[in-house]
Design a protein around this motif. Structure first.
Motif, short mmCIF file in Angstrom:
data_model
loop_
_atom_site.label_atom_id
_atom_site.label_comp_id
_atom_site.label_asym_id
_atom_site.label_seq_id
_atom_site.Cartn_x
_atom_site.Cartn_y
_atom_site.Cartn_z
N ASP B 36 36.41 40.95 50.81
CA ASP B 36 37.05 42.22 50.41
C ASP B 36 36.40 42.74 49.11
OD1 ASP B 36 38.68 44.24 49.55
OD2 ASP B 36 40.57 43.21 49.98
N ALA B 37 35.53 43.74 49.25
CA ALA B 37 34.77 44.24 48.08
C ALA B 37 35.68 44.79 46.99
CB ALA B 37 33.79 45.31 48.54
N ASP B 38 36.77 45.46 47.38
CA ASP B 38 37.68 46.02 46.38
C ASP B 38 38.36 44.91 45.58
OD1 ASP B 38 37.09 48.56 47.09
OD2 ASP B 38 38.78 48.78 48.47
N GLN B 42 38.23 44.15 41.61
CA GLN B 42 39.44 44.00 40.78
C GLN B 42 39.44 42.66 40.04
OE1 GLN B 42 42.98 44.49 43.09
NE2 GLN B 42 43.04 46.69 42.78
N GLN B 43 39.06 41.61 40.80
CA GLN B 43 39.02 40.27 40.20
C GLN B 43 38.05 40.23 39.03
OE1 GLN B 43 40.14 36.98 40.84
NE2 GLN B 43 41.81 37.88 42.03
N PHE B 44 36.87 40.80 39.22
CA PHE B 44 35.85 40.79 38.16
C PHE B 44 36.34 41.55 36.93
CE2 PHE B 44 32.22 39.18 40.73
CZ PHE B 44 31.70 38.34 39.78
N GLN B 45 36.94 42.72 37.20
CA GLN B 45 37.40 43.52 36.05
C GLN B 45 38.46 42.77 35.25
OE1 GLN B 45 38.42 47.14 38.04
NE2 GLN B 45 36.28 47.77 38.19
N LEU B 46 39.41 42.16 35.98
CA LEU B 46 40.50 41.43 35.31
C LEU B 46 39.95 40.22 34.54
CD1 LEU B 46 43.65 40.85 35.07
CD2 LEU B 46 43.29 39.28 36.96
N GLY B 239 35.69 32.30 44.63
CA GLY B 239 35.26 33.05 45.82
C GLY B 239 34.56 34.35 45.48
N LEU B 240 34.04 34.44 44.27
CA LEU B 240 33.34 35.66 43.84
C LEU B 240 31.83 35.43 43.82
CD1 LEU B 240 35.64 36.54 40.79
CD2 LEU B 240 35.68 37.60 43.05
#
Lengths: 157, 478
Positions: B36-38, B42-46, B239-240
């Motif tokens: 899920d790219a979105d 979100q995960q990266f930004q957080l 998982g990133l």
């Protein structure tokens, strides 16, 4: 926070602040500000030590505190220790307006590292209570007062 | 050979029942990529926001547990708990413990879940501070403070591993700059906050010296909780994708060594000549940094004739300028030199060394001295951010950023430790005592000549900049 809690908090802080105070000799605390008032009656020592190994010390003492004979005994006033021996060259004493001015000239020689200069005025002459000193070495200058009433020197006069 | 050593270590760990603990601190296993790219965005930004806030805040707070002893030195001597010589020995054990810690923990951090690893380090450092508050034995305090140095060495490698994992080569300068401000934040917290607690009234609260160690301990326990709770493991364990893949920014890729183990890559880092040159450059710059930190205050009072308050005020401005220097270095190197550090190193190096000449050899003008100290603090912090870590992370493969930082660190702190001894000896050798004996008191006024130490400090900076300039053509790797 209730009023009771605020009062307890303020009390505890006040107690803690109070615990930190330390009694100091008032004379020593205020002396740097009032020293000017009696400066003319105070013994002064002005030492200039040059890189060439020449040490010149000028001592000015009110004639009520010392005699010329005592100033002539240079060992009682000034001792110089260096890696190698230093030589006492000359002493000139004059008197002006009730003050003796004694000029001591000691040569240690170039490259002979000076280790210690002992000025024994307070030790040997009980009538001297205070000294104002100006000391100038190739690295730095210092100006301070030494008083029998204080444990340490007073700087930043 | 390396795999045999690995097997021996692993079997020892397994047999001794340490495997659970090692497992707790080890970095997690790579998870399948999140499709899920979105959600990935979100995960990266957080996590990127969490990482920079947490490592800057907690590394700064952790500094308080490193510097607190400096603040309580005088009260300890005044109370007759330790002699000045004992205080000196205790203080120096931290420096050597830290040098060792930065090296060993640098290697360990590459294998660790950095959130847990950093948290453990800062928690144990808090315990060491707590223990110091109870100790009246010099040997025990020296031992405890040396161990604290080692625990303190958990922070920097963990932080740089996070920076290497969550920020690209092109933006790392700015984030590294932000993180580097933690040094100044920590110094400010310690020298203003902790000093306020134990300074005599009316300038402080006048608490006993023990509170100068117990308060940092309490603060560091809180920081340990924040790290444990909020500092994430590497992106791949969540998982990133890698940060370079996510941002689409790749540096030089070393295909030949892409699949080698972390241990092998760590050892390979030690064979990179530019890392050795960088270590020597950093070590030389640390000589100047710690020289001014340790002796600058004394020099200003002894030679320039300032009183204690004014001398500290100069050092305070110098520290504030350091915060700006760190931020500016990252911004300038990323934005104006496309993340190339050598040109920025030269600019900040000159901004460090020219003021040094003005401070020590310039005219005796107070305003000029103040300006020179501020510019020096600005330049030094900038170039230290690079030589002390950022440039090493650029040069080394990212998966062994901790080891690269650790290697630079041990050199830097050995330089700092040696500086203290050499400077002290040079200063002491020039001592002239003017003694004024009296019948009841004895006044000794000391005069020191700083000519030789100054030559040593300025010379170290010149050497550092020359060495750093040798790395002009070095480029960042992935």
């Amino acid at each position: 926070m209730t009023i009771k809690q605020v009062m307890i908090f303020i009390s505890v802080i006040s107690l803690l602040v109070g615990c930190g105070e330390k009694s100091e000799n008032k004379f020593c605390t205020v002396h740097r500000d009032v020293h000017q008032q009696h400066q003319n009656n105070v013994t002064t020592v002005d030492v200039s030590y040059l890189e060439t190994g020449r040490l010149l010390a000028t001592v000015e003492v009110p004639i009520t505190q010392i005699s010329e004979t005592e100033l002539n005994q240079h060992d009682k006033v000034l001792r110089v220790d260096a890696e190698q021996e230093c030589y006492f060259v000359s002493l000139n004493i004059g008197e002006q307006k009730g003050v003796f001015e004694a000029k001591y000239h000691v040569e240690c020689g170039m490259g002979n590292r000076l280790k210690k200069v002992t000025i024994s005025l307070l030790e040997n002459f009980s009538q001297i209570d205070e000294i104002e000193a100006f000391i100038d070495t190739p690295a730095s200058k210092k100006h301070f007062i030494l008083s029998r009433q204080c444990d340490g020197p007073i700087f930043n006069i | 050979m390396i795999s045999a050593v690995n097997k021996i270590i692993l079997s020892f760990v397994h047999l001794s029942g340490l495997s659970k603990m090692v497992g707790f601190f080890s970095t997690g296993k790579n998870q399948p990529l999140n499709p899920d790219a979105d959600d990935v965005d979100q995960q990266f930004q957080l996590q990127r926001r969490n990482v920079i806030v947490i490592i800057t805040l907690c590394y700064g707070v952790g500094y308080v547990c490193r510097l607190a002893f400096n603040v309580v030195k005088k009260p300890l001597m005044d109370a007759g708990v330790f002699t000045p010589e004992e205080v000196g020995i205790i203080g120096s054990t931290l420096l050597y413990g830290y040098a060792l810690g930065k090296f060993t923990n640098g290697f360990l951090a590459d294998h660790a879940h950095v959130g847990r690893f950093f948290a453990a380090g800062i928690f144990l450092s808090a315990m060491a501070n707590m223990g110091m508050g109870f100790s009246h034995l010099a040997w025990f305090s020296a031992l405890l403070w040396g161990i604290n140095g080692w625990f303190q060495g958990f922070g920097a490698p963990s932080s740089v591993v996070s920076l290497a994992s969550w920020y690209t080569n092109g933006e790392r300068g700015r984030y590294y700059g932000i993180w580097s401000t933690a040094h100044s934040i920590g110094e400010g917290l310690t020298y203003l906050g902790i000093a306020w607690l134990i300074a005599a009234a009316p300038k402080g609260l006048g608490l006993s010296w023990q509170w100068g160690l117990w308060t940092p301990a309490a603060i560091c326990v809180f920081a340990a909780y924040l790290l444990y709770r909020y500092l994430p493991d590497r992106p791949s364990t969540l998982g990133l994708p890698s940060i370079a893949d996510w941002k689409g920014e790749h540096g030089q890729v070393d295909k030949k060594h892409e699949d080698e183990s972390i241990w092998k890559t760590q050892l390979r880092v030690l064979s990179i000549p530019s890392i050795w040159i960088l270590a020597l450059a950093s070590s030389s710059m640390y000589v100047t940094r710690y020289a001014i930190n340790s002796w600058g205050n004394v020099y200003l009072q002894e030679i320039r004739g300032f009183d204690l308050f004014d001398a500290n005020l100069f050092i305070f401005f110098n520290t504030v300028a350091g915060i700006l220097g760190c931020l500016a270095y990252g911004f300038v190197s990323d934005k104006y030199f496309s993340a190339r550090r050598p040109p920025a190193n030269l600019i900040f190096g000159l901004l460090e060394i020219i003021p040094l000449f003005i401070i020590f050899y310039g005219p005796p003008n107070t305003i000029l001295l103040g300006i020179a100290l501020v510019v020096y603090g600005f330049g030094l912090s900038g170039i230290l951010a690079s030589l002390g870590g950022l440039f090493a992370i650029d040069i080394a493969p990212k998966k062994v950023a901790g080891a690269a930082m650790g290697f630079i660190g041990i050199f830097s702190y050995i330089g700092a430790g040696m500086q203290d001894y050499i400077s002290g000896k040079l200063i002491y050798d020039s001592e002239i005592v003017f003694a004024f004996p009296a019948n009841e008191q004895h006044f000794d006024i000391f005069f020191y000549n700083y000519d030789k130490p100054i030559l040593f400090w300025v010379g170290a900076s010149v050497l550092s900049i020359v060495l750093a300039s040798l790395l002009w053509k070095i480029k960042a790797a992935d």
